[in-house]
Design a protein around this motif. Structure first.
Motif, PDB file in Angstrom:
ATOM      1  N   LEU A 200     -52.930 -34.490  46.830  1.00 27.90           N
ATOM      2  CA  LEU A 200     -52.057 -34.931  45.854  1.00 27.90           C
ATOM      3  C   LEU A 200     -50.661 -35.172  46.134  1.00 27.90           C
ATOM      4  O   LEU A 200     -49.816 -34.216  46.324  1.00 27.90           O
ATOM      5  CB  LEU A 200     -52.234 -34.393  44.756  1.00 27.90           C
ATOM      6  CG  LEU A 200     -53.767 -33.843  43.999  1.00 27.90           C
ATOM      7  CD1 LEU A 200     -53.725 -32.940  42.887  1.00 27.90           C
ATOM      8  CD2 LEU A 200     -54.601 -34.835  43.865  1.00 27.90           C
ATOM      9  N   ASP A 201     -50.051 -36.458  46.183  1.00 32.17           N
ATOM     10  CA  ASP A 201     -48.822 -36.767  46.538  1.00 32.17           C
ATOM     11  C   ASP A 201     -47.933 -36.849  45.290  1.00 32.17           C
ATOM     12  O   ASP A 201     -47.916 -37.871  44.903  1.00 32.17           O
ATOM     13  CB  ASP A 201     -48.636 -37.932  47.533  1.00 32.17           C
ATOM     14  CG  ASP A 201     -47.127 -38.042  48.049  1.00 32.17           C
ATOM     15  OD1 ASP A 201     -46.321 -37.092  47.765  1.00 32.17           O
ATOM     16  OD2 ASP A 201     -46.784 -39.108  48.959  1.00 32.17           O
ATOM     17  N   GLU A 202     -47.182 -35.828  44.878  1.00 40.42           N
ATOM     18  CA  GLU A 202     -46.303 -35.971  43.658  1.00 40.42           C
ATOM     19  C   GLU A 202     -47.015 -36.723  42.400  1.00 40.42           C
ATOM     20  O   GLU A 202     -46.611 -37.681  41.922  1.00 40.42           O
ATOM     21  CB  GLU A 202     -45.004 -36.736  43.955  1.00 40.42           C
ATOM     22  CG  GLU A 202     -44.310 -35.980  45.036  1.00 40.42           C
ATOM     23  CD  GLU A 202     -42.787 -36.148  45.026  1.00 40.42           C
ATOM     24  OE1 GLU A 202     -42.298 -36.623  43.883  1.00 40.42           O
ATOM     25  OE2 GLU A 202     -42.075 -36.075  46.098  1.00 40.42           O
ATOM     26  N   PRO A 203     -48.187 -36.050  42.129  1.00 43.66           N
ATOM     27  CA  PRO A 203     -49.008 -36.936  41.045  1.00 43.66           C
ATOM     28  C   PRO A 203     -48.261 -36.930  39.770  1.00 43.66           C
ATOM     29  O   PRO A 203     -48.629 -37.826  38.907  1.00 43.66           O
ATOM     30  CB  PRO A 203     -50.070 -35.863  40.880  1.00 43.66           C
ATOM     31  CG  PRO A 203     -49.855 -34.661  41.311  1.00 43.66           C
ATOM     32  CD  PRO A 203     -48.872 -34.890  42.246  1.00 43.66           C
ATOM     33  N   THR A 204     -47.347 -36.279  39.533  1.00 45.43           N
ATOM     34  CA  THR A 204     -46.701 -36.279  37.962  1.00 45.43           C
ATOM     35  C   THR A 204     -45.404 -37.015  37.894  1.00 45.43           C
ATOM     36  O   THR A 204     -44.825 -37.061  37.118  1.00 45.43           O
ATOM     37  CB  THR A 204     -46.245 -34.619  37.533  1.00 45.43           C
ATOM     38  OG1 THR A 204     -45.610 -34.094  38.289  1.00 45.43           O
ATOM     39  CG2 THR A 204     -47.611 -33.891  37.297  1.00 45.43           C
ATOM     40  N   SER A 205     -45.201 -37.826  39.068  1.00 45.50           N
ATOM     41  CA  SER A 205     -43.725 -38.372  38.875  1.00 45.50           C
ATOM     42  C   SER A 205     -43.828 -39.554  37.986  1.00 45.50           C
ATOM     43  O   SER A 205     -42.520 -39.870  37.632  1.00 45.50           O
ATOM     44  CB  SER A 205     -43.311 -38.970  40.451  1.00 45.50           C
ATOM     45  OG  SER A 205     -44.409 -39.949  40.798  1.00 45.50           O
ATOM     46  N   ALA A 206     -44.770 -39.982  37.392  1.00 50.41           N
ATOM     47  CA  ALA A 206     -44.547 -40.875  36.346  1.00 50.41           C
ATOM     48  C   ALA A 206     -45.014 -40.830  35.001  1.00 50.41           C
ATOM     49  O   ALA A 206     -45.405 -41.411  34.259  1.00 50.41           O
ATOM     50  CB  ALA A 206     -45.351 -42.242  36.983  1.00 50.41           C
ATOM     51  N   ILE A 207     -45.599 -39.404  34.828  1.00 47.19           N
ATOM     52  CA  ILE A 207     -46.288 -39.109  33.741  1.00 47.19           C
ATOM     53  C   ILE A 207     -45.746 -37.806  32.788  1.00 47.19           C
ATOM     54  O   ILE A 207     -44.747 -37.140  33.435  1.00 47.19           O
ATOM     55  CB  ILE A 207     -47.755 -38.795  33.563  1.00 47.19           C
ATOM     56  CG1 ILE A 207     -48.009 -37.493  34.755  1.00 47.19           C
ATOM     57  CG2 ILE A 207     -48.468 -40.024  34.295  1.00 47.19           C
ATOM     58  CD1 ILE A 207     -49.430 -37.298  35.159  1.00 47.19           C
ATOM     59  N   GLY A 208     -45.724 -37.883  31.819  1.00 48.04           N
ATOM     60  CA  GLY A 208     -45.103 -36.713  30.856  1.00 48.04           C
ATOM     61  C   GLY A 208     -45.536 -35.468  30.854  1.00 48.04           C
ATOM     62  O   GLY A 208     -46.718 -35.256  31.519  1.00 48.04           O
ATOM     63  N   PRO A 209     -45.059 -34.672  30.255  1.00 48.85           N
ATOM     64  CA  PRO A 209     -45.430 -33.182  30.311  1.00 48.85           C
ATOM     65  C   PRO A 209     -46.841 -33.127  29.793  1.00 48.85           C
ATOM     66  O   PRO A 209     -47.522 -32.341  30.293  1.00 48.85           O
ATOM     67  CB  PRO A 209     -44.515 -32.404  29.635  1.00 48.85           C
ATOM     68  CG  PRO A 209     -43.535 -33.394  28.842  1.00 48.85           C
ATOM     69  CD  PRO A 209     -43.768 -34.750  29.362  1.00 48.85           C
ATOM     70  N   HIS A 210     -47.216 -33.628  28.654  1.00 46.39           N
ATOM     71  CA  HIS A 210     -48.638 -33.705  27.878  1.00 46.39           C
ATOM     72  C   HIS A 210     -49.685 -34.205  29.006  1.00 46.39           C
ATOM     73  O   HIS A 210     -50.643 -33.231  29.335  1.00 46.39           O
ATOM     74  CB  HIS A 210     -48.529 -34.426  26.828  1.00 46.39           C
ATOM     75  CG  HIS A 210     -49.583 -34.266  25.807  1.00 46.39           C
ATOM     76  ND1 HIS A 210     -49.691 -33.112  25.184  1.00 46.39           N
ATOM     77  CD2 HIS A 210     -50.945 -35.004  25.732  1.00 46.39           C
ATOM     78  CE1 HIS A 210     -50.805 -33.243  24.447  1.00 46.39           C
ATOM     79  NE2 HIS A 210     -51.683 -34.284  24.831  1.00 46.39           N
ATOM     80  N   GLU A 211     -49.348 -35.163  29.574  1.00 50.36           N
ATOM     81  CA  GLU A 211     -50.537 -35.702  30.656  1.00 50.36           C
ATOM     82  C   GLU A 211     -50.563 -34.970  31.755  1.00 50.36           C
ATOM     83  O   GLU A 211     -51.535 -34.627  32.280  1.00 50.36           O
ATOM     84  CB  GLU A 211     -50.180 -37.178  31.027  1.00 50.36           C
ATOM     85  CG  GLU A 211     -50.631 -38.066  29.923  1.00 50.36           C
ATOM     86  CD  GLU A 211     -49.632 -38.759  29.122  1.00 50.36           C
ATOM     87  OE1 GLU A 211     -48.555 -37.647  29.001  1.00 50.36           O
ATOM     88  OE2 GLU A 211     -49.469 -39.434  28.499  1.00 50.36           O
ATOM     89  N   SER A 212     -49.381 -34.433  32.252  1.00 44.57           N
ATOM     90  CA  SER A 212     -49.144 -33.502  33.450  1.00 44.57           C
ATOM     91  C   SER A 212     -50.230 -32.139  33.223  1.00 44.57           C
ATOM     92  O   SER A 212     -50.994 -31.860  33.960  1.00 44.57           O
ATOM     93  CB  SER A 212     -47.688 -32.898  33.645  1.00 44.57           C
ATOM     94  OG  SER A 212     -47.069 -34.146  33.913  1.00 44.57           O
ATOM     95  N   GLY A 213     -49.996 -31.495  32.056  1.00 44.51           N
ATOM     96  CA  GLY A 213     -50.877 -30.337  31.690  1.00 44.51           C
ATOM     97  C   GLY A 213     -52.354 -30.679  31.931  1.00 44.51           C
ATOM     98  O   GLY A 213     -53.155 -30.069  32.641  1.00 44.51           O
ATOM     99  N   LEU A 214     -52.579 -31.900  31.278  1.00 44.62           N
ATOM    100  CA  LEU A 214     -54.061 -32.428  31.430  1.00 44.62           C
ATOM    101  C   LEU A 214     -54.449 -32.337  32.760  1.00 44.62           C
ATOM    102  O   LEU A 214     -55.746 -31.916  33.183  1.00 44.62           O
ATOM    103  CB  LEU A 214     -54.284 -33.542  30.697  1.00 44.62           C
ATOM    104  CG  LEU A 214     -55.266 -34.157  30.349  1.00 44.62           C
ATOM    105  CD1 LEU A 214     -55.974 -33.527  28.815  1.00 44.62           C
ATOM    106  CD2 LEU A 214     -55.460 -35.730  29.816  1.00 44.62           C
ATOM    107  N   LEU A 215     -53.893 -33.130  33.509  1.00 43.55           N
ATOM    108  CA  LEU A 215     -54.043 -33.409  34.808  1.00 43.55           C
ATOM    109  C   LEU A 215     -54.343 -31.962  35.754  1.00 43.55           C
ATOM    110  O   LEU A 215     -55.270 -31.874  36.277  1.00 43.55           O
ATOM    111  CB  LEU A 215     -53.074 -34.059  35.682  1.00 43.55           C
ATOM    112  CG  LEU A 215     -53.153 -34.408  37.163  1.00 43.55           C
ATOM    113  CD1 LEU A 215     -54.522 -35.615  37.282  1.00 43.55           C
ATOM    114  CD2 LEU A 215     -52.040 -34.899  37.807  1.00 43.55           C
TER     115      LEU A 215
END
Lengths: 510, 377
Positions: free
Chosen positions: A165-180
């Motif tokens: 996984l290459d920096e998967p949260t660079s474009a998403i917010g904290p809410h979605e990051s948690g989900l991911l």
């Protein structure tokens, strides 16, 4: 095609040279099944190179790869896929017009006709991994986090036993990051091997079992996450970071940038709706929001590139709606989200550096631009904003991303302009470069610049801004001062969970 | 003062030169392959193009309109506006000059005749370039297509006029106009051969272009060519950039039409543009939009036409059409040089970025300019 079983994958003594430069030097990196392994480091530390070698996109110059204890050679991406190495790239690779199933079929051209087989394979994988995904809707209609999960599912359906996984949260917010990350952790617990590339320490803390730090192509730390402190990690990454410029807290200057009831339609899907905001001299106002909620349109409208459909944009009392040159004449600086948009990549740095000062009489004599004087000015600019290498004659596009950004931010903030609109000024940069740019921003604000900081980076906005506005679906849904900062409230606002009708008077009628 | 700029261009110019040399090598192989003596061919070419005063004048005479057209096209190329309409603009310029000349009549002084002819030519070329320019800024019509097709309209308009209003009633068969009144003819320079004063005017324009190239305006046009939104912020709107550069190229092409009419043919005929508009585009690319480069490229290009006969005479076996072949190879070389310059640049920057490991930029340059300023009128 088993997906539940992971496998061990290692780099042993791997070095990689590009021309004369050494991207990796004798790197040992062992990924164990059933764990999340974080790989952290600054830009240029070699994270991506390591990832590419794992994925079969690059070949090591020395050393070897071992899969389950056996030496292997991944001559190309296909070989790595066959061996069960799945990659979720930073820039998502899915085709927006197609569904996840169709995207899966694209990756396996030999089974082109078997749509039903592909659908059931993907469904099986998704169910097994506990991913709830809409497999038949076009990808572009999915949320960003869901797209990430879709990439994951497709990699699994291709038989991946190792996930990169290459920096998967660079474009998403904290809410979605948690989900991911919830899903990633769950996947690892079923035995899948996960490598997570990131430069965010909170992510390392929250999901990773093991962490490896790269600095200048060498492993500087390799430990269980539980055994190290954040300070250890930062020190391993960068050595030392210079103390940041402090921001004298804003004490109420005059209104500089005023948006009043602005509705605008940019090229993005989300239009801006009835946005009002004021940025005063010396103040830093942060706009937070999950990427793709109208930030680009807001920034472009604030500097006159997009003409508002309704409402007004003014700078120091002068109306500038839709006239970028008027905005610039009134001292509005702009760092757009896409830095290349405002640099002349194929020309020497001097040409990009002078753009904000083209009308300066010091650089013109009888109508002719004085490149000698401009070169001197450029050297000074590069010195002041630490752009390396300090060579004004090389092409701007040949600078590294971080240095291009320092050049652009330096050009726009040099001499403290009246207003600065900065969109993601440190996005994708390493800690050093980001710290330098944040210092620049503070210095400008201290000198009286009204700063509108549009960013997806919560920490950055929290650190810099005097006041924070939250943008969701093109509207300002929440506003608080730095002192009132509350991550939970912010997360809810960013995810669009704030009941907006309560505090929106007539404007919300649309 | 322009050290930096020459540094900027040095590498790409070297690549361009390498391709041109390669092109010539191919041509020499062709000559040798057809049984010609390469040394003889080369000296024949030089003799035919520059060997004596008369041949040199011939070469310069043909290079004159080429340079003029190419200087204008070069300005448009800077703005990344690709106009292939010089051919039609020359025709319309020549038509306007002809109409103006017969409308004013013979009883004016020479200087007045020249000024009227030149102005009418420039006006015709400008109008013919204004149409595609406005269509592009107003409706986003592709300027390459529009200018290309407008060439046909101009050409048939010329045919129509030569058979009707402008036809010389004294000639039964040939469709051409009467001779222009004397006061509209561009006088010849005091040299051996057919070199008119227009050549001097073109040289003046080349010098003017060199000076303009160093100005803020020229730089802004270049910025527009690469980053339209950035240019808009600096005060150059897409409308102004496109319309002004296309007008300049139209004016120069129209002037070239007037020169061919009033300096060479003396009357309007169907062959007034004779492919010079297209050749001018090639010369602009070969000269990389730089006025001095264009001057050199135009003379080189023109020498291939004038020197070709020399080659045939000298070798005895190689036909004069080798000149046309060479021009074709040169065109190909120009295209390759352009493409490879760009390719090399991408390769280099990619490599340096990979070396620094900084290949993690989440913002691809290609996706950059989706918000075209034109989209928000």
């Amino acid at each position: 095609m088993s997906t539940a079983r992971g496998t061990e994958l290692s780099l042993l003594g791997v070095s990689k040279n590009y021309g004369g430069a050494q991207a990796l030097v004798g790197v040992d990196l062992r990924l164990e099944p059933g764990t999340v392994h974080a790989l952290v480091g600054e830009n240029g530390a070699g994270k991506s190179t390591a990832l590419k070698i794992f994925a079969g996109l690059e070949q090591p110059s020395a050393g070897r790869i071992e899969l389950a204890g056996e030496p292997v050679v991944f001559g190309n991406r296909t070989a790595a896929i066959r061996a069960g190495v799945g990659l979720v790239p930073q820039q998502l690779s899915l085709i927006g017009e197609m569904s996840l199933v169709e995207n899966l079929i694209l990756t396996r051209p030999t089974q082109l006709a078997h749509r039903r087989a592909a659908a059931s394979a993907l469904r099986a994988v998704a169910d097994e991994a506990g991913l709830t995904l809409n497999l038949s809707a076009p990808v572009r209609t999915l949320g960003l986090a869901e797209r990430q999960l879709g990439e994951l599912a497709i990699a699994l359906a291709q038989g991946a036993r190792v996930l990169l996984l290459d920096e998967p949260t660079s474009a998403i917010g904290p809410h979605e990051s948690g989900l991911l990350f919830e899903k990633v952790t769950a996947l690892a617990s079923t035995g899948v091997t996960v490598l997570l590339i990131t430069h965010r320490l909170d992510e390392v803390r929250s999901v990773a079992d093991h962490v490896t730090v790269l600095s200048h192509g060498r492993v500087t730390l390799d430990a269980e996450v539980a055994d190290v402190t954040d300070d250890d990690l930062v020190f391993a990454m960068v050595g030392e970071i210079p103390a940041p410029e402090t921001h004298t807290l804003y004490e109420g200057g005059d209104d500089r940038l005023v948006l009043d009831g602005v509705t605008a339609q940019g090229s993005g899907v989300v239009p801006l709706r009835d946005v009002s905001l004021t940025v005063r001299a010396g103040e830093i106002v942060g706009i937070l929001g999950v990427a793709g909620n109208g930030q680009g349109t807001l920034a472009d409208t604030a500097v006159g590139i997009i003409e508002p459909l309704a409402g007004s944009v003014s700078v120091g009392g002068a109306e500038i709606g839709g006239r970028p040159e008027v905005a610039r004449e009134h001292g509005v600086s702009y760092v757009p989200e896409v830095r290349a948009e405002f640099l002349l990549s194929d020309s020497p740095v001097t040409r990009s550096a002078v753009l904000r000062r083209l009308s300066d009489p010091a650089f013109r004599r009888r109508g002719a631009l004085q490149w000698g004087a401009i070169t001197e000015f450029t050297k000074g600019l590069m010195e002041r904003h630490d752009v390396r290498p300090r060579n004004p004659a090389i092409n701007a596009g040949a600078l590294s991303g971080g240095n291009q950004q320092k050049l652009l931010v330096g050009r726009e903030l040099d001499g403290a302009p009246a207003v600065a609109v900065l969109h993601g000024p440190t996005q994708g940069l390493d800690l050093h470069a980001a710290a330098a740019i944040r210092s620049d921003i503070r210095r400008a604000a201290n000198a009286g610049t009204a700063v509108l900081l549009v960013s997806a980076d919560v920490d950055e906005v929290r650190e810099l801004a005097d006041r924070i506005l939250v943008l969701s679906k093109g509207r300002i849904v929440d506003e608080f001062t730095a002192a009132e900062f509350d991550l939970q409230r912010l997360g809810r606002a960013m995810a669009g969970l704030v009941d907006h009708t309560a505090d929106a008077p007539a404007g919300g009628a649309r | 003062m322009t050290r930096l700029r020459s540094f900027l261009n040095r590498r790409s110019t070297a690549i361009g030169a390498a391709y041109v040399v390669l092109g010539f090598v191919i041509v020499l192989i062709l000559i040798a392959g057809t049984g010609g003596d390469v040394g003889l061919a080369l000296s024949g070419w030089f003799e035919g193009a520059f060997g004596n005063g008369f041949n040199l004048v011939q070469t310069l005479a043909y290079a004159t309109p080429l340079t003029l057209v190419a200087v204008g096209v070069g300005v448009a190329l800077r703005a990344n506006v690709v106009t292939v309409g010089a051919e039609g603009q020359m025709v319309v310029g020549a038509i306007f000059s002809t109409v103006a000349a017969f409308a004013v009549g013979p009883h004016v002084p020479l200087l007045v005749g020249l000024v009227i002819g030149a102005l009418a030519g420039a006006l015709g070329g400008a109008l013919w370039s204004l149409l595609p320019a406005l269509a592009r800024v107003r409706w986003g019509v592709n300027e390459i297509l529009f200018t290309l097709l407008a060439n046909y309209i101009a050409s048939y308009l010329l045919t129509f006029l030569l058979r009707t209003a402008l036809r010389d009633p004294g000639k039964v068969v040939a469709s051409q106009s009467k001779l222009l009144p004397d006061s509209f003819d561009i006088p010849l320079l005091p040299v051996q051969g057919q070199l008119h004063w227009g050549t001097a005017l073109v040289l003046v324009l080349v010098v003017a272009a060199v000076i303009w190239n160093r100005s803020r305006g020229a730089f802004l046009i270049e910025v527009y060519g690469q980053r339209p939104i950035l240019a808009a912020r600096l005060g150059l709107t897409p409308t102004r950039a496109v319309v002004s550069t296309m007008l300049v190229s139209g004016v120069t092409a129209g002037l070239a039409g007037w020169m061919q009419l009033a300096g060479v043919a003396g009357r309007l005929g169907p062959g007034v543009s004779a492919g010079i508009g297209f050749a001018g585009l090639a010369v602009a690319v070969l000269g990389r939009g730089n006025p001095i480069g264009i001057l050199i490229a135009a003379i080189l290009y023109s020498s291939l036409t004038t020197g070709a006969n020399g080659v045939q005479v000298a070798t005895g076996t190689t036909p004069a059409s080798i000149g046309t072949v060479t021009q074709g190879v040169l065109l190909l070389a120009a295209g390759l040089a352009l493409a490879s310059g760009r390719f090399r640049q991408t390769l280099l920057s990619r490599r340096s970025r990979a070396a620094s490991g900084d290949d993690e930029d989440p913002r691809p340059a290609a996706a950059a300019v989706t918000r075209e300023v034109e989209a928000t009128p």
